[in-house]
Structure formats: structure tokens, C-alpha cells
Design a protein around this motif. Sequence first.
Motif, short mmCIF file in Angstrom:
data_model
loop_
_atom_site.label_atom_id
_atom_site.label_comp_id
_atom_site.label_asym_id
_atom_site.label_seq_id
_atom_site.Cartn_x
_atom_site.Cartn_y
_atom_site.Cartn_z
N CYS A 6 0.89 -1.12 -0.07
CA CYS A 6 0.07 -0.09 0.01
C CYS A 6 0.96 1.09 -0.06
CB CYS A 6 -1.05 -0.03 1.17
SG CYS A 6 -2.17 1.25 1.42
N PRO A 7 0.54 2.34 -0.95
CA PRO A 7 1.45 3.33 -1.05
C PRO A 7 1.51 4.15 0.48
CG PRO A 7 -0.08 3.16 -2.79
CD PRO A 7 -0.56 2.35 -1.97
N ALA A 8 3.05 4.55 0.96
CA ALA A 8 2.93 5.24 2.04
C ALA A 8 3.75 6.58 1.94
CB ALA A 8 3.71 4.12 2.98
N ASP A 9 3.39 7.45 2.49
CA ASP A 9 4.09 8.82 2.52
C ASP A 9 4.50 9.04 3.92
OD1 ASP A 9 3.86 9.96 -0.03
OD2 ASP A 9 1.85 9.69 0.41
N GLY A 50 15.55 3.75 4.44
CA GLY A 50 14.25 3.04 4.31
C GLY A 50 13.49 3.50 2.98
N SER A 51 13.77 4.70 2.62
CA SER A 51 12.91 5.31 1.36
C SER A 51 13.73 4.52 0.16
CB SER A 51 13.00 6.85 1.41
OG SER A 51 14.41 7.12 1.01
N GLN A 52 14.93 4.12 0.12
CA GLN A 52 15.41 3.51 -0.88
C GLN A 52 15.32 1.81 -0.84
OE1 GLN A 52 19.63 4.81 -0.20
NE2 GLN A 52 19.04 7.09 -0.74
N ALA A 53 15.30 1.31 0.49
CA ALA A 53 15.21 0.04 0.69
C ALA A 53 13.98 -0.56 0.41
CB ALA A 53 15.68 -0.39 1.90
N PHE A 54 12.77 0.34 0.68
CA PHE A 54 11.56 -0.31 0.62
C PHE A 54 10.82 0.48 -0.41
CE2 PHE A 54 12.46 -0.81 5.00
CZ PHE A 54 12.35 -1.96 5.37
N GLN A 55 9.96 -0.24 -1.27
CA GLN A 55 9.34 0.26 -2.56
C GLN A 55 7.98 0.98 -1.86
OE1 GLN A 55 8.40 -2.81 -4.97
NE2 GLN A 55 10.56 -3.45 -5.24
N ASN A 56 7.44 1.92 -2.62
CA ASN A 56 6.28 2.64 -2.31
C ASN A 56 6.20 3.58 -1.09
OD1 ASN A 56 4.34 2.00 -4.36
ND2 ASN A 56 3.54 -0.04 -3.50
N MET A 57 7.28 3.85 -0.61
CA MET A 57 7.44 4.57 0.54
C MET A 57 8.19 6.01 0.10
SD MET A 57 9.36 4.13 4.08
CE MET A 57 8.50 2.81 4.70
N ARG A 58 7.50 7.18 0.33
CA ARG A 58 8.19 8.61 -0.14
C ARG A 58 8.43 9.46 1.17
NH1 ARG A 58 4.30 12.35 -3.75
NH2 ARG A 58 3.13 11.43 -2.44
#
Length: 889
Positions: A118-121, A160-168
Motif C-alpha cells: 500500500c503506498p505510504a508517505d 528506508g526510502s531506498q530499501a522499501f518500495q512504495n515509500m515516499r
Amino acid sequence: MSNPYARIVEPLDPKQPAKKFFNLKKLGDARYARLPFSIRVLLEAAIRNCDDFLVKKEDVENILNWKVVQHKNVEVPFKPARVILQDFTGVPAVVDFAAMRDAVKKLGGDPEKINPICPADLVIDHSIQVDFNRGSDSLQKNQDLEFERNKERFEFLKWGSQAFQNMRIIPPGSGIIHQVNLEYLARVVFDQDGYYYPDSVVGTDSHTTMIDGLGVLGWGVGGIEAEAVMLGQPISMVLPEVVGYKLLGNPQPLVTSTDIVLTITKHLRQVGVVGKFVEFFGPGVAQLSIADRATIANMCPEYGATAAFFPVDDVSIGYLMQTGRDKEKITSTRKYLEAVGMLRDFKNSAQDPDFTQVVELDLHAVVPCCSGPKRPQDKVAVSDMKKDFETCLGAKQGFKGFQIAPDLHNSKVKFTFEGCDFELAHGSVVIAAITSCTNTSNPSVMLGAGLLAKKAVEAGLTVKPYIKTSLSPGSGVVTYYLRESGVMHYLSQLGFDVVGYGCMTCIGNSGPLPESVVEAITKGDLVAVGVLSGNRNFEGRVHPNTRANYLASPPLVIAYAIAGTIRIDFEKEPLGINASGKKIFLKDIWPTRSEIQAVEQQFVIPGMFKEVYQKIETVNKSWNALDAPSDKLYTWNPKSTYIKSPPFFDGLTLALQTPKSIEDAYVLLNFGDSVTTDHISPAGNIARNSPAARYLTSRGLTPREFNSYGSRRGNDAVMARGTFANIRLVNKFIDKQGPQTVHFPSGETLDVFDAAERYKQAGHPLIVLAGKEYGAGSSRDWAAKGPFLLGVKAVLAESYERIHRSNLVGMGVIPLQYLPGEDAGTLGLTGRERYTIIIPEKLKPQMNVQIKLDTGKSFHAIMRFDTDVELTYFHNGGILNYMIRKMAS
């Protein structure tokens, strides 16, 4: 397509056949048109995600049948469109994900399965503090200190923003999470993967509800639950009752949106809306701007509801235009909402749906007000503030009492500040902060404050220099329009310089008070005051030295700063006397609604929003310069005092362990009502004499380097020691406020952590006793994780705040609730007994369980696992253990 509702899928525009939507009107079900608009969002998500596994046709039928089943404790799944986090809750979430990857790998699974679906900001807004508050360089100084203190955390988040997808990640210095969500992140309607569907969100901050003001259904959840949603799990929720809140009339000319929300907060607390949705309707809604609606929705947790929903209408669409959203997307948004029957006309009563109950408020009846001195629901009309505070001074210690002896009510203490002599008394204002997304998102109250400041300066009024004044806007747009409209200069002259873009004073990051002020407060045992435009004023939250804290609109914050005291009747007493000897009253400088609206129309324009937000992810040079590792598994640094691999998954196996009864548990703490998550897991300063301070000192840190508990949430060793460390903690075992308890085997009074360690070493389980509203306040997962690490196996309370109960479930801590009509008093419990809680082999939601005491007495309590899914989490030892087993198998 395996979805059983594929028959109602169609293109929104025949010219774009690849872009489809689920046309709920094609269900041909008359019940749909009678559903509250908030429930329609739940229905659409259930239909779109129906796979007859996680979401079943039976769930869709239950939602359609809302009117009949709303009182029957029916469980439904909900898959929100996205997740939003702030850094205080975001850091522990990313820590958990990193540790879960390690655990999955140890169990033989693929660690990269632990990845947000699920997309996360994640908006970094909770770290900046008001260390400097005077001068145009305050902002830069505070931001420099923020990076100096939090470099490790920020590097970890960047990893974390680089290691996990869908996280901005939205970098620090950008604004406050909920205002950035409102002005930038919110879609209102998603256009993704070939489908249009309503935007919806859950967030790891209880004030996520602010986005309900724009017609995006959202609410706060525990960090633990949010992690499961990010990994693709639906939220399991009881289908809520929906209270229709009908707004009538027009506000009076001097009333602000802050006055309206404080009035609604008190009203809905009296109605009782805990665990329910509130949906606003009626002709009065059309009189409110989106900013006004967002202010009202923001304080939803303070009146106890799950969500406070304003369906999308033409005003919402106009706001999207005003904030510079893409015009084509706005057009498709309106078209989609019309197609599915989710566009509201508040003046058309024929659109009014069914509600569980309806309550009304005439906006014309609202008067200027504040709330306090210790709770947001304790509304006080401004005309009654002086009298109310003086009553509180002598009243018994409690939410509306400080128990100051009558002969000391007029005590004064002289002190020197910057070479000048001053004096403090009970009621003296020492903090005045324009802060928080609740109000800084609202141009009308911010420009109102600016115009009041202009008139005050022109009238010759000033603010005493020892008062800690600050302005922390929720986004750069605020600074833009304050500057362009010409009022920023006047705010600065009164000491309200921009000190940072973040939550700051509202969450306790108020920074230090001048030493001479603290000495005077301590010497006179004075009830000093903080006035803030925030949403929470719980004791010990804003600052340790302000025992009274009042929530107020930004113009009133400035007014009380000028007065220097809360003990003033604005109708009869002047704010001050200028150099010419003229008395200046508040009514002389209060701007009219028409004045404010004229300035807002001229200066709050789409170009500002576009200019600020198009560079939001790249504008912070310090963030851009951070060097973060690129490995998919995090390399834990044993020397770090900020980021540490948590022990939650130590010894975890694929096989389930059968839950056992809790035998002969001691009571760690015995509480009364309204123990908040701030009491359980404070976010503010780390006291120098605390267990957490002793730990950090042992790691070679000086007090200047301690930072706050909130910033240390990536380190379980600090957070376990910070559990129940609030200096205003009231424990019935102790005759004074403080973070201590009695260790019963020895009879010693110890810091809570030290007592828990002794119990743990001796192999004794622990429970906590509490009254009503246990866990009220912020959605703070460490308020569950901390007690878990201390060895607390269960909490026995009269009632729970929704998010905190969910967090306890998520950590495998049993939430027990007294039977109706029973409590510690009626059962004769002192907390000095030992408790055995019988856990049966076969469990079902909300079942009664037996509790036996070592005195021979026994009674029953409700085990507050409310759904079958929550019982599954309990059998797994918590939600994260469940997810690891699922990913590793």
C-alpha cells in the motif's frame, strides 16, 4: 477478473476505455442511496477489493445492510488507498520493517517480501524544537540543531526510502504532516492501475482525521496496525454507527473556526461518539471553508470519534483549484464522484442519508472560547476565562483544579530577565505559541492573527520579552501569504518569528524556558500558563513548567501574550496601556471577518501552493546531502543510541504457542481516569534524573545530547526506560505526582522501569489497573510496546481509547474491561493483590474471563479482543509476529 462485482465495472469516459471504475449505482440496490457518505467509501473499497478471501461478498452485504446491522458488532475489512506516517511513529515502523526482514530471513523466507504494498508517505515534522524563538535567524538555527540531533535518524529514514518500495519521504522543513496531506498529498479520487476510486487513508497520527474535512475518509491507527496495512493486510473494524451532525446558521462576526471546533469538541464529548463516525451535514456546512472543516475534523480524536467526515462538495472542488491541483484531475474527480453518488450538496436536504442519530449545532450560538487548563474538551468562554482560572486555582487537584491554598492565590515572585525586573504570578503566560496543523492550515485565523498583530503594534502594544513566543506554520505556503500580505513584519515585532515548519510546541517540542523564569515558577510554586493554537493540552505535554495550558485561536494566542496573564477580562480590562497613556482593549484591535476575507482572497492564491510544493522533496539541502546505505538488509550499528534492533522477534518460531493463563501477577501501576498515551510514553524532554537519562549517560552522552523521547523511538532501550516516565503521572500507590511506583515484594518506592526490572528478574508477570479512557490522546505505538517490554501482560480498565486498545492487541497485551457497573471501587480492589487471569483454550471475541485474587476473591471481566482477526493476532503473540509467520511460510 476474479472479482464477483466485475459486472459493474465500466469506463468513466467512453473516450478513455482503459480508465474504469466500479459504478456502485449499477448494483441496483436501493439501500445504497440511504447509506451515509462515509459508509459508501467503505462499501466501494470492499467491492473493489472483493476476492472472497480477505474481503468476502458477505462483507459487502453487511456494509450495504448498515442500517440494520450497525448495532450488532459486525466486523468488516477495510483496505485504505494509502498510509501516512510522521517521523516519531515512522522511525519505529521502519525499524520494525528492518527487524522483520531479519526475522523472515532467519526463518528461511525471502526478506524482501517485507515491503509496503500500500503506498505510504512519511512526513518528517516531529523532530524540530523551539530552541531559538527571537530573531529572523531562529528558523535556520532550529533547523541546524534539528539535523545535528537527528542525523542518525534521518540517515536511517533515507535508507528506508531506498530499501522499501512504495515509500515516499517528505524531508524535514517542509511542513506538518496533516497540512501537507491537505494541501498536497490528498488525491480525493485516486487514478491508479486503470481504476478511479475514492482516496482514503490511515495514519500513524491520531489527527489524520483532518483530511476528512476535504472529503477523504481517514483516521489514525496504531503504528503496528499501519505496518500491517502497508504489507497488504486489510484493517479489521467493527462497522461503525454514524452520528449525523447537522450544522445550521452562520457564525457571528468575531467567531473563528477554533471557537467552533472547541464548542463541537465539548458537545460531542457529552453526546458520546467513541468508536463511531461523525458525518457533518446541513446548510451550515456550506458556510464553512475547507480550512474550517479541516480544523473541525482535525480535533476528532479530542471528541472521541473514529472519523469526522465532510463529504466532497463544490467547496471541496474549489479548494483543489485554489491549492493548484491539476485541472484535468479535478475534472475527472468531479465526474467520478457524480457518477457514484458521492458528490454532496449540503443545501439539498433530499440528499441527506440515514444516520444512527442526529445532533445539531446552530453556528450562530458559538462564542469565542478557549479550552483548558488540562484537557481539550474543557471549553471555557473567553468572557469566563479569568473567573474559571481563579476557580481552578483553589479547586481540588484534578482536571479543573490545582489545589493552591487560598492565601497563596495572589502570590508574586520577582525575577530579572535580560537586565530588567519583572514578576510572575499564578496565571502568568510564559509560552504563547501559534502552532499546529489544527490552525496553521487555516488562512482565516492565521491572517486574523497577522492583522491583529498589525493593529496591536500600531496601537503601541508590546509583549514582555521573557514570554516564549513562536510561530511554527504547517507549510511554507503560510509564510508566503503572511509575507505577501504585509503582516509578517508585525508578527515579528511582537516576537512571533517563524521558528520552524513542524509540530513543535503542540507535541511538547517547546524547548527550554529562560532559567530565571523557571526559577521564579519553582520558587513560588506558581501555576504558570501556556497558550497555544494546538489540539492537546494534557498535563505535562506542552512544557514541564506550565501546569495550565489553554488551546486558543491564533489571534487569542497573541492577545494573551500581550496581556501577559490569563487572569484578564477582555471586556472590562485593557490589554495594555500605550506610550501615550491610552488604554487599548481587545475589541479595538480585533479584525472583522470581512477584513480577513478581503486579504485572504487577494493573497492566498494557487501560484503559492504550486511554487512551494513542486520543490518539496528536493528543497532541503541538508537532507539531500545525507549519505544513506543502499543494502536491502539494514546493518545495525551497536554504537547507535537512536536506532537499535528491537527484541520483539527474539526466539520467534514458525510454530504457534498456546496462550497461557497469567498467574499471580503483581500490579505495576494503579491509575484513575484519563491516563493518556503522553502519561504512558511521553514524547518530550528526557529528565536528567530518569532511568533513560542514566542509560544515555552510560553510553557517553551529555544532557545536551539527550534529545526527546519522541526522537529516540528507534531505540527500545531508551523507550522501555521512558515508559510511564511522565513527571505528572498520578499513581494511586504514591502520594505525589511522579514516575514512580511501589515494588511490593520489597516495599520500596522505585522508578517504574526499575521496579519492572526487579519483577522481571524474579519471574513475576505484571498488570496495570486503570479507570475510564485509558490510552486517550496520541496514536502512540510505544504506549503499547513499552509496557510489553516492561513485562505487562494485561491492562484492566473501565474503558479504552480506540487506537490504544488496538495497539495493545497488536503487541499481544490483553485489554481487559470491567463488566458494566463494576470498577475497582465497587469490587474493592486496592491493587496490592495478586491477580490470576484465566485464559480458556477456546477464545471468542469479547468473551468474559475469570480473574482470581490471592485474597480468595474472584470476578469476571471482558476480554477486549473485538474481532476474530484480533484473536488470531493474540494467538500469534501480536500482529507483527503474525505477519512474519505469514511471509516466512
